[in-house]
Design a protein around this motif. Structure first.
Motif, PDB file in Angstrom:
ATOM      1  N   ALA A  72      51.721  48.478  31.806  1.00  0.00           N
ATOM      2  CA  ALA A  72      51.553  48.404  30.348  1.00  0.00           C
ATOM      3  C   ALA A  72      51.136  46.999  29.924  1.00  0.00           C
ATOM      4  N   LEU A  73      51.725  45.986  30.534  1.00  0.00           N
ATOM      5  CA  LEU A  73      51.353  44.604  30.227  1.00  0.00           C
ATOM      6  C   LEU A  73      49.925  44.307  30.679  1.00  0.00           C
ATOM      7  N   ARG A  74      49.534  44.819  31.828  1.00  0.00           N
ATOM      8  CA  ARG A  74      48.153  44.645  32.300  1.00  0.00           C
ATOM      9  C   ARG A  74      47.170  45.320  31.346  1.00  0.00           C
ATOM     10  N   ASP A  75      47.517  46.519  30.897  1.00  0.00           N
ATOM     11  CA  ASP A  75      46.653  47.236  29.950  1.00  0.00           C
ATOM     12  C   ASP A  75      46.509  46.446  28.655  1.00  0.00           C
ATOM     13  N   LEU A  76      47.615  45.901  28.159  1.00  0.00           N
ATOM     14  CA  LEU A  76      47.583  45.102  26.937  1.00  0.00           C
ATOM     15  C   LEU A  76      46.709  43.866  27.130  1.00  0.00           C
ATOM     16  N   ALA A  77      46.841  43.211  28.264  1.00  0.00           N
ATOM     17  CA  ALA A  77      46.031  42.027  28.549  1.00  0.00           C
ATOM     18  C   ALA A  77      44.548  42.382  28.587  1.00  0.00           C
ATOM     19  N   ALA A  78      44.217  43.509  29.182  1.00  0.00           N
ATOM     20  CA  ALA A  78      42.821  43.944  29.246  1.00  0.00           C
ATOM     21  C   ALA A  78      42.285  44.245  27.848  1.00  0.00           C
TER      22      ALA A  78
END
Length: 76
Positions: A50-56
């Motif tokens: 979820a954090l990776r998706d938000l960063a992307a």
């Protein structure tokens, strides 16, 4: 681990947003964050994604803004 998990919830934008991103009921998410239920490895893996998706998403938004402003503004 629950303290770090609670911090990640805040990074994602709070309990409601985190609940939606993780597909977990808000009440259950609060129990994990408060240490009432143990945070599992799988839950932390889901949080990482979820954090990776938000960063992307943030990177894509930044790139669109920079493109709209032109290269000179992006390098400032």
């Amino acid at each position: 681990m629950s303290e770090h998990f609670a911090y990640c919830i805040q990074v994602l934008g709070g309990v409601t947003t985190s609940s939606r991103r993780l597909g977990i009921d808000e009440r259950a998410l609060r129990r994990f964050a408060n240490g009432e239920r143990p945070v599992t490895v799988r839950l932390m893996q889901d949080m990482v994604q979820a954090l990776r998706d938000l960063a992307a998403e943030a990177t894509a938004a930044e790139q669109q803004i920079a493109a709209a402003l032109g290269d000179d503004a992006a390098s400032s």
